[in-house]
Enzyme design. Structure first.
Site, PDB file in Angstrom:
ATOM      1  N   HIS A  84       8.441  12.141 -80.573  1.00 54.58           N
ATOM      2  CA  HIS A  84       7.923  12.436 -81.873  1.00 54.58           C
ATOM      3  C   HIS A  84       8.333  13.863 -82.526  1.00 54.58           C
ATOM      4  O   HIS A  84       8.899  14.718 -81.808  1.00 54.58           O
ATOM      5  CB  HIS A  84       6.442  12.356 -81.924  1.00 54.58           C
ATOM      6  CG  HIS A  84       5.766  13.446 -81.253  1.00 54.58           C
ATOM      7  ND1 HIS A  84       5.102  13.005 -80.230  1.00 54.58           N
ATOM      8  CD2 HIS A  84       5.167  14.813 -81.583  1.00 54.58           C
ATOM      9  CE1 HIS A  84       4.744  14.239 -79.753  1.00 54.58           C
ATOM     10  NE2 HIS A  84       4.718  15.199 -80.435  1.00 54.58           N
TER      11      HIS A  84
HETATM   12  P1  TYD Z   1       0.196  11.760 -77.398  1.00 51.68           P
HETATM   13  O1  TYD Z   1       0.539  12.024 -78.471  1.00 51.68           O
HETATM   14  O2  TYD Z   1       0.670  10.170 -76.712  1.00 51.68           O
HETATM   15  O3  TYD Z   1       0.964  12.702 -76.179  1.00 51.68           O
HETATM   16  P2  TYD Z   1       2.679  13.309 -76.005  1.00 51.68           P
HETATM   17  O4  TYD Z   1       3.089  13.534 -77.288  1.00 51.68           O
HETATM   18  O5  TYD Z   1       2.498  13.919 -74.967  1.00 51.68           O
HETATM   19  O6  TYD Z   1       3.052  11.823 -75.407  1.00 51.68           O
HETATM   20  O7  TYD Z   1      -1.293  12.014 -77.053  1.00 51.68           O
HETATM   21  C1  TYD Z   1      -1.858  11.478 -75.917  1.00 51.68           C
HETATM   22  C2  TYD Z   1      -3.262  11.212 -76.340  1.00 51.68           C
HETATM   23  O8  TYD Z   1      -3.959  12.098 -76.471  1.00 51.68           O
HETATM   24  C3  TYD Z   1      -3.542  10.438 -77.476  1.00 51.68           C
HETATM   25  O9  TYD Z   1      -4.594   9.631 -77.532  1.00 51.68           O
HETATM   26  C4  TYD Z   1      -4.042  11.480 -78.756  1.00 51.68           C
HETATM   27  C5  TYD Z   1      -4.765  12.518 -78.137  1.00 51.68           C
HETATM   28  N1  TYD Z   1      -4.497  13.942 -78.351  1.00 51.68           N
HETATM   29  C6  TYD Z   1      -5.705  14.653 -78.892  1.00 51.68           C
HETATM   30  O10 TYD Z   1      -6.796  13.907 -78.803  1.00 51.68           O
HETATM   31  N2  TYD Z   1      -5.349  15.680 -79.156  1.00 51.68           N
HETATM   32  C7  TYD Z   1      -4.139  16.399 -79.184  1.00 51.68           C
HETATM   33  O11 TYD Z   1      -4.100  17.686 -79.430  1.00 51.68           O
HETATM   34  C8  TYD Z   1      -3.104  15.761 -78.617  1.00 51.68           C
HETATM   35  C9  TYD Z   1      -1.758  16.377 -78.353  1.00 51.68           C
HETATM   36  C10 TYD Z   1      -3.411  14.412 -78.099  1.00 51.68           C
END
Ligand code: TYD
Length: 145
Positions: free
Chosen positions: A61
């Site tokens: 992303h």
């Molecule tokens: P995700 O966006 O999939 O992580 P990455 O970009 O590393 O692949 O996030 C994983 C999960 O954590 C998703 O359910 C959203 C949650 N999350 C939060 O609640 N707060 C945050 O600050 C972040 C980065 C993720």
């Protein structure tokens, strides 16, 4: 005892990697990070990833406005950055190295060692509406400037 952090800028993709100055003595090392002194933005959120499975690629992303600094405080991982024109892989292998990632950069995190702890300092709280999760939308976003 500060001011000795260094900052390296790559020519092509404009990646900025910080080398933070450890406060080391015979007891070991300590790194302190303060907003606007060591980190170029106000730190509104800290999160970290650990126990990342072998072969896992996270991220996929970009952000509309979020700025981040990634620090692999234990173990190793790699970050692939993509500005819509070029890509670059930045290894993070030291707890004193920080990779700055601006908003308009597609990012993927991969090649985590089993002991890797990847910590992220972010300029804002979690806002799903700030994410660009579709690569074609990202290309449109960077084209619009
Ligand atoms: P995700 O966006 O999939 O992580 P990455 O970009 O590393 O692949 O996030 C994983 C999960 O954590 C998703 O359910 C959203 C949650 N999350 C939060 O609640 N707060 C945050 O600050 C972040 C980065 C993720």
């Amino acid at each position: 005892m500060h001011g000795a952090n260094t900052r390296e800028e790559s020519q092509s993709l404009q990646t900025i990697k910080y080398t933070f100055q450890p406060h080391g003595d015979d007891r070991g090392q300590l790194i302190a990070l303060e907003e606007f002194r060591d980190i170029p933005f106000a730190i509104k959120r800290v999160y970290y990833m650990y126990d990342t499975g072998e072969g896992v690629v996270r991220g996929h992303h970009a952000h509309k406005s979020l700025e981040q600094i990634l620090i692999c405080i234990h173990g190793k991982c790699k970050i692939r950055l993509d500005d819509g024109t070029e890509t670059k892989v930045v290894p993070l292998e030291k707890p004193y190295e920080g990779l700055y990632i601006a908003n308009n950069m597609w990012r993927e995190m991969f090649d985590f060692s089993p002991d890797a702890v990847l910590m992220v300092l972010a300029s804002d709280i979690y806002k799903e509406e700030d994410y660009i999760r579709n690569y074609d939308e990202f290309l449109e976003f960077v084209k619009r400037g």
